[in-house]
Design a protein around this motif. Structure first.
Motif, PDB file in Angstrom:
ATOM      1  N   GLY A  15       2.784   9.605  -6.279  1.00 24.16           N
ATOM      2  CA  GLY A  15       4.095  10.682  -5.312  1.00 24.16           C
ATOM      3  C   GLY A  15       3.983  10.199  -4.190  1.00 24.16           C
ATOM      4  O   GLY A  15       5.029  10.817  -3.162  1.00 24.16           O
ATOM      5  N   HIS A  16       3.783   8.645  -3.737  1.00 27.77           N
ATOM      6  CA  HIS A  16       3.545   8.416  -2.292  1.00 27.77           C
ATOM      7  C   HIS A  16       4.715   7.207  -1.878  1.00 27.77           C
ATOM      8  O   HIS A  16       3.887   6.231  -3.018  1.00 27.77           O
ATOM      9  CB  HIS A  16       2.396   8.154  -1.693  1.00 27.77           C
ATOM     10  N   PRO A  17       5.737   6.474  -1.143  1.00 23.11           N
ATOM     11  CA  PRO A  17       5.830   5.886  -1.465  1.00 23.11           C
ATOM     12  C   PRO A  17       5.051   4.378  -1.376  1.00 23.11           C
ATOM     13  O   PRO A  17       4.155   4.175   0.068  1.00 23.11           O
ATOM     14  CB  PRO A  17       7.331   6.142   0.392  1.00 23.11           C
ATOM     15  N   ARG A  18       5.457   3.483  -1.762  1.00 23.40           N
ATOM     16  CA  ARG A  18       4.753   2.218  -1.380  1.00 23.40           C
ATOM     17  C   ARG A  18       5.494   1.275   0.030  1.00 23.40           C
ATOM     18  O   ARG A  18       7.187   1.047   0.105  1.00 23.40           O
ATOM     19  CB  ARG A  18       4.386   1.321  -2.104  1.00 23.40           C
TER      20      ARG A  18
ATOM     21  N   ALA B  28      -1.540  11.965   3.638  1.00 23.58           N
ATOM     22  CA  ALA B  28      -2.265  13.130   3.191  1.00 23.58           C
ATOM     23  C   ALA B  28      -3.398  12.784   2.153  1.00 23.58           C
ATOM     24  O   ALA B  28      -3.698  11.543   2.112  1.00 23.58           O
ATOM     25  CB  ALA B  28      -1.292  13.051   2.035  1.00 23.58           C
ATOM     26  N   ALA B  29      -3.643  13.453   0.957  1.00 16.92           N
ATOM     27  CA  ALA B  29      -4.851  13.101  -0.103  1.00 16.92           C
ATOM     28  C   ALA B  29      -4.676  12.467  -0.517  1.00 16.92           C
ATOM     29  O   ALA B  29      -3.142  12.642  -1.521  1.00 16.92           O
ATOM     30  CB  ALA B  29      -5.214  14.421  -0.538  1.00 16.92           C
ATOM     31  N   VAL B  30      -4.852  10.889  -1.241  1.00 24.03           N
ATOM     32  CA  VAL B  30      -4.995  10.379  -2.514  1.00 24.03           C
ATOM     33  C   VAL B  30      -5.789  10.239  -3.432  1.00 24.03           C
ATOM     34  O   VAL B  30      -6.505  10.190  -3.186  1.00 24.03           O
ATOM     35  CB  VAL B  30      -4.416   8.961  -2.214  1.00 24.03           C
TER      36      VAL B  30
ATOM     37  N   ARG C  64      -1.536   2.307   3.895  1.00 17.65           N
ATOM     38  CA  ARG C  64      -0.306   1.624   5.286  1.00 17.65           C
ATOM     39  C   ARG C  64      -1.617   1.751   6.208  1.00 17.65           C
ATOM     40  O   ARG C  64      -2.143   0.633   6.641  1.00 17.65           O
ATOM     41  CB  ARG C  64       0.628   2.159   5.539  1.00 17.65           C
ATOM     42  N   ARG C  65      -2.474   2.286   6.430  1.00 21.44           N
ATOM     43  CA  ARG C  65      -3.447   2.886   7.598  1.00 21.44           C
ATOM     44  C   ARG C  65      -5.032   1.394   8.086  1.00 21.44           C
ATOM     45  O   ARG C  65      -4.924   1.186   8.547  1.00 21.44           O
ATOM     46  CB  ARG C  65      -3.729   3.964   8.074  1.00 21.44           C
TER      47      ARG C  65
ATOM     48  N   PRO D  93       0.339  -1.162  -0.060  1.00 23.43           N
ATOM     49  CA  PRO D  93       0.192   0.272   0.097  1.00 23.43           C
ATOM     50  C   PRO D  93       0.983   1.489  -0.256  1.00 23.43           C
ATOM     51  O   PRO D  93       2.330   1.396   0.490  1.00 23.43           O
ATOM     52  CB  PRO D  93      -0.759   0.118   1.300  1.00 23.43           C
ATOM     53  N   LEU D  94       0.294   2.536  -0.189  1.00 18.72           N
ATOM     54  CA  LEU D  94       0.791   3.989   0.158  1.00 18.72           C
ATOM     55  C   LEU D  94       0.652   3.906   1.459  1.00 18.72           C
ATOM     56  O   LEU D  94      -0.022   3.475   2.131  1.00 18.72           O
ATOM     57  CB  LEU D  94       0.153   4.424  -0.822  1.00 18.72           C
ATOM     58  N   ASP D  95       1.898   4.671   1.545  1.00 14.21           N
ATOM     59  CA  ASP D  95       2.083   5.139   3.050  1.00 14.21           C
ATOM     60  C   ASP D  95       1.947   7.088   2.776  1.00 14.21           C
ATOM     61  O   ASP D  95       3.454   7.233   2.512  1.00 14.21           O
ATOM     62  CB  ASP D  95       3.667   5.209   3.390  1.00 14.21           C
TER      63      ASP D  95
END
Length: 194
Positions: free
Chosen positions: A177-180, A145-147, A157-158, A139-141
């Protein structure tokens, strides 16, 4: 919310298929099949392959239902049967025959009702029923922040933490733009035990 194996192709099409059958949408095949085949399959041939997968054992994932209406999808399969087996950005941690959970989709008009949580839980139970010792997700970490909804298919992640997954490794993969991150849930011990 009822979550069942994705054996009914028309229900899978209702959630992840295109409005126009000739469109070249993902059909959740981009991580399931080799890149060359993914690039060669066009239009209706993509849906035809998914229809074959729905008839296979095990089917390609799970569907969430609100009554009789399919409202969500989660793709899950043994990692060895996906492109994650050779992915250079998402590490392979060991030789366990883990299953990968890589796509969660909730139909517009049904979001914000906890369906993604039900899909994660349902996918885990599906993997457990098929003998998986461990489930991985990527998942995105997003750290709150908005995705972009079109890129949120990997999950966040959550939501995986809420389902009992733990952070197992960082990756060099990014999405929107988000780390996985690589998260895992060990199925070898029953997490529901007292």
């Amino acid at each position: 919310m009822d979550v069942r194996p994705a054996t009914v192709f028309d229900d899978v099409r209702a959630v992840i298929g295109p409005k126009n059958p000739g469109s070249n949408v993902c059909w959740c095949l981009s991580y399931r099949i080799p890149s060359r085949l993914n690039n060669e399959l066009r239009g209706p041939a993509r849906g035809a392959l998914v229809e074959e997968l729905c008839a296979a054992t095990p089917p390609p994932g799970v569907l969430a239902y609100d009554g009789d209406e399919p409202v969500g999808w989660a793709a899950i399969a043994p990692r060895s049967e996906t492109t994650f087996a050779r992915n250079r950005k998402i590490p392979q941690l060991d030789d366990l025959p883990v299953w990968s959970l890589w796509c969660i989709r909730v139909r517009p008009g049904h979001r914000g009702r906890g369906i993604s949580h039900a899909l994660i839980d349902g996918a885990v139970e599906f993997a457990r029923a098929n003998g998986a010792p461990m489930v991985e997700a990527y998942p995105l970490d997003n750290r709150g922040a908005a995705v972009d909804r079109t890129m949120a298919y990997a999950g966040i992640r959550r939501n995986f933490e809420a389902a009992g997954f733990t952070h197992a490794a960082d990756t060099t993969s990014t999405l929107a733009g988000h780390p996985r991150v690589l998260m895992r849930l060990d199925l070898r011990e029953d997490r529901r035990a007292p």
